[in-house]
Scaffold this motif. Structure first.
Motif, PDB file in Angstrom:
ATOM      1  N   THR A  63     -40.874 -13.937 -14.921  1.00  0.00           N
ATOM      2  CA  THR A  63     -40.256 -14.819 -13.926  1.00  0.00           C
ATOM      3  C   THR A  63     -41.258 -15.359 -12.905  1.00  0.00           C
ATOM      4  O   THR A  63     -40.870 -16.131 -12.039  1.00  0.00           O
ATOM      5  N   TYR A 126     -42.987 -22.011 -17.185  1.00  0.00           N
ATOM      6  CA  TYR A 126     -41.845 -21.091 -17.082  1.00  0.00           C
ATOM      7  C   TYR A 126     -40.608 -21.705 -17.763  1.00  0.00           C
ATOM      8  O   TYR A 126     -39.969 -21.075 -18.605  1.00  0.00           O
ATOM      9  N   LYS A 130     -38.692 -20.423 -21.213  1.00  0.00           N
ATOM     10  CA  LYS A 130     -37.272 -20.036 -21.167  1.00  0.00           C
ATOM     11  C   LYS A 130     -36.450 -20.879 -22.155  1.00  0.00           C
ATOM     12  O   LYS A 130     -35.503 -20.383 -22.760  1.00  0.00           O
TER      13      LYS A 130
HETATM   14  N1  LIG Z   1     -34.203 -14.929  -9.555  1.00  0.00           N
HETATM   15  C1  LIG Z   1     -33.827 -16.193  -9.708  1.00  0.00           C
HETATM   16  O1  LIG Z   1     -33.647 -16.931  -8.728  1.00  0.00           O
HETATM   17  C2  LIG Z   1     -33.577 -16.746 -11.083  1.00  0.00           C
HETATM   18  C3  LIG Z   1     -33.370 -18.123 -11.196  1.00  0.00           C
HETATM   19  C4  LIG Z   1     -33.126 -18.665 -12.458  1.00  0.00           C
HETATM   20  C5  LIG Z   1     -33.056 -17.847 -13.570  1.00  0.00           C
HETATM   21  N2  LIG Z   1     -33.279 -16.520 -13.443  1.00  0.00           N
HETATM   22  C6  LIG Z   1     -33.249 -15.708 -14.680  1.00  0.00           C
HETATM   23  O2  LIG Z   1     -32.502 -14.541 -14.448  1.00  0.00           O
HETATM   24  C7  LIG Z   1     -33.016 -13.483 -15.256  1.00  0.00           C
HETATM   25  C8  LIG Z   1     -33.260 -12.268 -14.383  1.00  0.00           C
HETATM   26  O3  LIG Z   1     -34.205 -12.634 -13.396  1.00  0.00           O
HETATM   27  P1  LIG Z   1     -34.527 -11.712 -12.139  1.00  0.00           P
HETATM   28  O4  LIG Z   1     -34.461 -12.566 -10.938  1.00  0.00           O
HETATM   29  O5  LIG Z   1     -33.745 -10.461 -12.207  1.00  0.00           O
HETATM   30  O6  LIG Z   1     -36.071 -11.438 -12.454  1.00  0.00           O
HETATM   31  P2  LIG Z   1     -36.958 -10.173 -12.097  1.00  0.00           P
HETATM   32  O7  LIG Z   1     -36.482  -9.512 -10.865  1.00  0.00           O
HETATM   33  O8  LIG Z   1     -38.363 -10.671 -12.188  1.00  0.00           O
HETATM   34  O9  LIG Z   1     -36.645  -9.205 -13.309  1.00  0.00           O
HETATM   35  C9  LIG Z   1     -37.156  -9.418 -14.584  1.00  0.00           C
HETATM   36  C10 LIG Z   1     -37.353  -8.060 -15.203  1.00  0.00           C
HETATM   37  O10 LIG Z   1     -37.837  -8.233 -16.528  1.00  0.00           O
HETATM   38  C11 LIG Z   1     -38.766  -7.196 -16.752  1.00  0.00           C
HETATM   39  N3  LIG Z   1     -39.670  -7.500 -17.841  1.00  0.00           N
HETATM   40  C12 LIG Z   1     -40.728  -8.339 -17.852  1.00  0.00           C
HETATM   41  N4  LIG Z   1     -41.333  -8.289 -19.036  1.00  0.00           N
HETATM   42  C13 LIG Z   1     -40.665  -7.397 -19.792  1.00  0.00           C
HETATM   43  C14 LIG Z   1     -40.823  -6.898 -21.101  1.00  0.00           C
HETATM   44  N5  LIG Z   1     -41.822  -7.303 -21.891  1.00  0.00           N
HETATM   45  N6  LIG Z   1     -39.943  -5.970 -21.547  1.00  0.00           N
HETATM   46  C15 LIG Z   1     -38.950  -5.536 -20.764  1.00  0.00           C
HETATM   47  N7  LIG Z   1     -38.742  -5.974 -19.513  1.00  0.00           N
HETATM   48  C16 LIG Z   1     -39.596  -6.893 -19.038  1.00  0.00           C
HETATM   49  C17 LIG Z   1     -39.512  -7.066 -15.439  1.00  0.00           C
HETATM   50  O11 LIG Z   1     -40.163  -5.814 -15.371  1.00  0.00           O
HETATM   51  P3  LIG Z   1     -41.476  -5.655 -14.461  1.00  0.00           P
HETATM   52  O12 LIG Z   1     -41.032  -5.936 -13.059  1.00  0.00           O
HETATM   53  O13 LIG Z   1     -41.888  -4.243 -14.709  1.00  0.00           O
HETATM   54  O14 LIG Z   1     -42.449  -6.673 -14.954  1.00  0.00           O
HETATM   55  C18 LIG Z   1     -38.361  -7.186 -14.450  1.00  0.00           C
HETATM   56  O15 LIG Z   1     -37.805  -5.932 -14.155  1.00  0.00           O
HETATM   57  C19 LIG Z   1     -34.260 -14.044 -15.946  1.00  0.00           C
HETATM   58  O16 LIG Z   1     -33.901 -14.467 -17.237  1.00  0.00           O
HETATM   59  C20 LIG Z   1     -34.628 -15.238 -15.112  1.00  0.00           C
HETATM   60  O17 LIG Z   1     -35.312 -16.214 -15.875  1.00  0.00           O
HETATM   61  C21 LIG Z   1     -33.539 -15.932 -12.226  1.00  0.00           C
END
Ligand SMILES: NC(=O)c1ccc[n+]([C@@H]2O[C@H](COP(=O)([O-])OP(=O)(O)OC[C@H]3O[C@@H](n4cnc5c(N)ncnc54)[C@H](OP(=O)(O)O)[C@@H]3O)[C@@H](O)[C@H]2O)c1
Length: 287
Positions: A63, A126, A130
């Motif tokens: 992300t 990014y 996705k």
């Molecule tokens: N936050 C936003 O505003 C936002 C906006 C649009 C879409 N999204 C989508 O929502 C979803 C969740 O996002 P989030 O905000 O919760 O992101 P986040 O807090 O960055 O969480 C993503 C998680 O994925 C884990 N990860 C990364 N690489 C991995 C791998 N190879 N195997 C297993 N786990 C892995 C990370 O672990 P580590 O921390 O250990 O790397 C982290 O815990 C994502 O699909 C993102 O694209 C989020």
């Protein structure tokens, strides 16, 4: 009883999902990256077989927007190829997949909300990675076994985000500057998590937009944070998006449409202002 498996459970949305499922006393296995690296296809298949969930929600992703530009191939492994392997493992084991995606698959040139089936054209690495993930899950979506849920502009009591940053600025007595020419939908991660759970329970397949109603600029959002803290929203000055490096990689307008929820028999998420007000006491802004 539905058995849930969350991948990427250590992230913001993953933790919110765990909170929601814990409140509902749902049987849940939550796997962080340390428990299950999504890029290890063999481990993914083994985890699906071992836990035999009815629903798998994939919250794992690369992300970090900026580092994805430099390291697109690595981001692609997680956001793209790994989703294909996950979808195949789910299909083989008859597990319903909910895969989380982003508003950044759109280019931001629209001036009305993007429908779920609107043409995609990501501007950034990014967004491109996705989109590859969405396409990797598309076969299972078409077969009725998966949903792609795009979300955006999340804030939460977990992690760091714009709402928390603005609250800190206000508490420190400072003036804020926030972008006023970029539009989206600030979304309480708890609302997105509840919506994902409700969707999975319907068994509906397709593409869905789990974002709040309405539209806001960052300045609108910051102003609302100030107001809810009892401060003058006028302390937030406007700033153009192109003040930031790489502004051309960010879509200027990613307001998303919500028509698909009705097809699943669900109401869309509440308006962003109502959501922020409801979220405020739960955000631990003093932490
Ligand atoms: N936050 C936003 O505003 C936002 C906006 C649009 C879409 N999204 C989508 O929502 C979803 C969740 O996002 P989030 O905000 O919760 O992101 P986040 O807090 O960055 O969480 C993503 C998680 O994925 C884990 N990860 C990364 N690489 C991995 C791998 N190879 N195997 C297993 N786990 C892995 C990370 O672990 P580590 O921390 O250990 O790397 C982290 O815990 C994502 O699909 C993102 O694209 C989020």
């Amino acid at each position: 009883m539905t058995r849930w498996l969350i991948t990427g459970a250590g992230g913001v949305l993953g933790r919110e999902l765990q909170d929601v499922l814990r409140d509902r006393r749902a049987e849940t296995v939550a796997l962080t990256r340390r428990d299950l690296d999504l890029t290890d296809g063999r481990a993914v298949r083994a985890a699906v077989r071992r836990h035999q969930p009815s629903v798998l929600v994939n919250c794992a992703a690369w992300t970090d927007f900026h580092s994805a530009e430099e390291r697109e191939a690595e981001a692609l492994r997680i956001n793209g190829a790994a989703v294909g392997a996950l979808a195949r493992a789910c299909a083989d084991a008859s597990v319903r997949l909910v895969h989380v995606s982003t508003d950044y698959v759109f280019d931001g040139t629209a001036r009305r909300p993007y429908a779920e089936d609107a043409p995609v054209r990501p501007l950034s690495a990014y967004g491109r990675t996705k989109l590859v993930g969405e396409r990797a899950a598309a076969g299972l979506v078409a077969a009725g076994g998966a949903a792609i849920v795009r979300t955006a502009w999340l804030y939460s009591r977990h992690g760091t985000d714009f709402v928390r940053a603005m609250a800190r600025v206000e508490r420190a007595g400072g003036r804020a500057e926030a972008v006023d020419d970029e539009w989206g939908q600030p979304t309480w991660a708890a609302d997105a998590a509840r919506q994902i759970v409700a969707l999975a329970r319907t068994g509906a397949a397709g593409v869905f937009h789990a974002t709040s109603g309405g539209a806001a600029s960052r300045r609108d959002l910051a102003g609302e944070v100030f107001r809810l803290l009892g401060a003058d929203p006028g302390r937030v000055a406007p700033m153009p998006a192109d003040r930031f490096p790489g502004a051309h990689l960010r879509p200027r307008y990613t307001v998303l449409g919500h028509a698909a929820w009705a097809r699943a028999g669900l109401a869309p998420i509440q308006h962003w202002r109502a959501a922020l007000e409801a979220a405020f006491p739960h955000l631990d802004l003093d932490a």
